[in-house]
Write a protein that holds these residues in place. Structure first.
Motif, PDB file in Angstrom:
ATOM      1  N   PRO A 129      28.583  32.257  38.212  1.00 54.99           N
ATOM      2  CA  PRO A 129      28.379  33.194  37.091  1.00 54.99           C
ATOM      3  C   PRO A 129      29.436  33.074  35.993  1.00 54.99           C
ATOM      4  O   PRO A 129      29.107  33.143  34.810  1.00 54.99           O
ATOM      5  N   VAL A 130      30.702  32.918  36.389  1.00 56.36           N
ATOM      6  CA  VAL A 130      31.793  32.779  35.424  1.00 56.36           C
ATOM      7  C   VAL A 130      32.384  31.384  35.574  1.00 56.36           C
ATOM      8  O   VAL A 130      32.787  30.990  36.679  1.00 56.36           O
ATOM      9  N   LYS A 131      32.429  30.644  34.511  1.00 53.22           N
ATOM     10  CA  LYS A 131      32.961  29.285  34.538  1.00 53.22           C
ATOM     11  C   LYS A 131      34.361  29.276  35.159  1.00 53.22           C
ATOM     12  O   LYS A 131      35.214  30.089  34.824  1.00 53.22           O
ATOM     13  N   SER A 132      34.582  28.334  36.097  1.00 48.96           N
ATOM     14  CA  SER A 132      35.878  28.112  36.754  1.00 48.96           C
ATOM     15  C   SER A 132      36.320  29.262  37.653  1.00 48.96           C
ATOM     16  O   SER A 132      37.513  29.452  37.899  1.00 48.96           O
ATOM     17  N   THR A 133      35.337  30.017  38.186  1.00 50.50           N
ATOM     18  CA  THR A 133      35.631  30.977  39.249  1.00 50.50           C
ATOM     19  C   THR A 133      34.745  30.626  40.444  1.00 50.50           C
ATOM     20  O   THR A 133      34.070  29.599  40.452  1.00 50.50           O
ATOM     21  N   ALA A 134      34.761  31.458  41.470  1.00 47.84           N
ATOM     22  CA  ALA A 134      34.023  31.158  42.694  1.00 47.84           C
ATOM     23  C   ALA A 134      32.512  31.138  42.435  1.00 47.84           C
ATOM     24  O   ALA A 134      31.998  31.844  41.559  1.00 47.84           O
ATOM     25  N   GLY A 135      31.817  30.332  43.223  1.00 46.25           N
ATOM     26  CA  GLY A 135      30.371  30.227  43.108  1.00 46.25           C
ATOM     27  C   GLY A 135      29.664  30.869  44.287  1.00 46.25           C
ATOM     28  O   GLY A 135      30.294  31.402  45.212  1.00 46.25           O
TER      29      GLY A 135
ATOM     30  N   PRO B 162      32.754  36.514  41.099  1.00 46.53           N
ATOM     31  CA  PRO B 162      31.874  37.311  40.243  1.00 46.53           C
ATOM     32  C   PRO B 162      30.514  37.508  40.907  1.00 46.53           C
ATOM     33  O   PRO B 162      29.930  36.565  41.456  1.00 46.53           O
ATOM     34  N   VAL B 163      30.002  38.730  40.854  1.00 47.94           N
ATOM     35  CA  VAL B 163      28.734  39.061  41.497  1.00 47.94           C
ATOM     36  C   VAL B 163      27.760  39.562  40.445  1.00 47.94           C
ATOM     37  O   VAL B 163      28.073  40.497  39.696  1.00 47.94           O
ATOM     38  N   LEU B 164      26.595  38.932  40.376  1.00 52.91           N
ATOM     39  CA  LEU B 164      25.538  39.359  39.463  1.00 52.91           C
ATOM     40  C   LEU B 164      24.490  40.164  40.217  1.00 52.91           C
ATOM     41  O   LEU B 164      23.987  39.738  41.252  1.00 52.91           O
ATOM     42  N   ASP B 165      24.156  41.324  39.676  1.00 57.85           N
ATOM     43  CA  ASP B 165      23.126  42.170  40.285  1.00 57.85           C
ATOM     44  C   ASP B 165      22.279  42.747  39.162  1.00 57.85           C
ATOM     45  O   ASP B 165      22.730  43.621  38.427  1.00 57.85           O
ATOM     46  N   GLY B 166      21.063  42.229  39.022  1.00 58.96           N
ATOM     47  CA  GLY B 166      20.196  42.716  37.964  1.00 58.96           C
ATOM     48  C   GLY B 166      20.745  42.475  36.574  1.00 58.96           C
ATOM     49  O   GLY B 166      20.500  43.278  35.659  1.00 58.96           O
ATOM     50  N   GLY B 167      21.508  41.409  36.414  1.00 60.02           N
ATOM     51  CA  GLY B 167      22.089  41.105  35.121  1.00 60.02           C
ATOM     52  C   GLY B 167      23.419  41.766  34.860  1.00 60.02           C
ATOM     53  O   GLY B 167      24.050  41.504  33.832  1.00 60.02           O
ATOM     54  N   VAL B 168      23.869  42.619  35.769  1.00 61.36           N
ATOM     55  CA  VAL B 168      25.168  43.288  35.633  1.00 61.36           C
ATOM     56  C   VAL B 168      26.208  42.500  36.422  1.00 61.36           C
ATOM     57  O   VAL B 168      26.016  42.200  37.604  1.00 61.36           O
ATOM     58  N   LEU B 169      27.324  42.174  35.772  1.00 64.22           N
ATOM     59  CA  LEU B 169      28.376  41.375  36.393  1.00 64.22           C
ATOM     60  C   LEU B 169      29.487  42.271  36.903  1.00 64.22           C
ATOM     61  O   LEU B 169      30.008  43.125  36.179  1.00 64.22           O
TER      62      LEU B 169
END
Length: 274
Positions: free
Chosen positions: A10-16, A58-65
């Motif tokens: 979700p965020v470049k250069s952070t955990a996937g 970073p966690v995405l849930d329904g478009g909310v980060l």
């Protein structure tokens, strides 16, 4: 051949995150690299410079980060109306600032002043015209919508790394695929690095064009558990996979989708060369 793994960041250069299925959009996997971090000068900051950024999940849930990490309580990101410009690959890209709270949270992790930016409109950034068509787009990935790697190539690379370690009297240590941050991992490829010659392929219902190989940087040397830099895999890639002054692992893809349409891929999908 089949699709063995899917990951998005979700965020470049952070955990996937590894997932079992994903939506493929013209600019990449849904949710992949729509956010990035900038330094105090407004330049893109990555884990190449600050490896601790990899501790951010970073966690995405329904478009909310939501940002989670070892240094602070989770923080839900609320983008602002403020716009700024970042430069990626020589292209100016307009992005939205994500506010002071997100900046403070990430600055605490990075140990320096940083800010979080969001690409609110993914149609804004074109692909390098040397490798793409005029209507091809990419999110905030380094250059192209997706990165593909294969288990056969990683196995061969780990064999080479073990040989290098034995020659130098070091303890051999195999590298996990997550060091290379691919979006799709293919299993069942007959020969290591066969993907170097691929031009077009279909994964499940989605067709892709291959643009070029992926030249690798120092980020691959960062241990994702300790956040320390080592010598591998760049040391061994330089012995076996060096050309044009760079080292190579994986290939870049552009989805061949009709503008305005999307596709889906899932683990186990067949992979067919076209």
């Amino acid at each position: 051949m089949k699709l063995a793994g899917i990951s998005f960041y979700p965020v470049k250069s952070t955990a996937g995150h590894e997932v079992t299925e994903a939506e493929v959009q013209p600019w990449g996997l849904a949710g992949d690299r729509r956010y990035l971090i900038t330094d105090e000068r407004g330049a893109v900051l990555t884990a190449r410079q600050e490896p601790r950024l990899l501790a951010c999940v970073p966690v995405l849930d329904g478009g909310v980060l939501t940002l989670t990490g070892p240094h602070a309580e989770p923080l839900t990101v609320v983008p602002t109306a403020a716009m700024s410009t970042v430069h990626m690959g020589g292209v100016a890209v307009e992005v939205t600032d994500c506010g002071d709270a997100a900046a403070a949270w990430l600055s605490g992790l990075a140990g320096r002043p940083v800010r979080l930016k969001w690409l609110d409109d993914p149609t804004r950034r074109p692909v390098n015209p040397l490798y793409g068509r005029p209507d091809d787009r990419v999110s905030l990935a380094d250059a192209f919508p997706l990165l593909l790697t294969t288990t056969a190539s990683l196995a061969r690379l780990n064999d080479w790394i073990a040989e290098t370690a034995l020659e130098l009297g070091e303890e051999p240590r195999a590298l996990p695929m997550r060091r290379f941050r691919p979006n799709v991992v293919i299993d069942g490829v007959a020969e290591p690095f066969a993907e170097d010659e691929w031009k077009r392929l279909r994964i499940g219902e989605v067709e892709f064009r291959v643009t070029k190989g992926c030249d690798r940087c120092v980020l691959t040397t960062v241990d994702t558990e300790t956040y320390r830099k080592g010598k591998e895999p760049l040391r061994t890639l330089a012995r076996h996979r060096k050309r044009e002054g760079k080292v190579w692992f994986g290939i870049n893809l552009i989805p061949d989708l009709v503008p305005g349409t999307f596709g889906r891929i899932a683990q186990g999908d067949p992979v067919v060369l076209l």
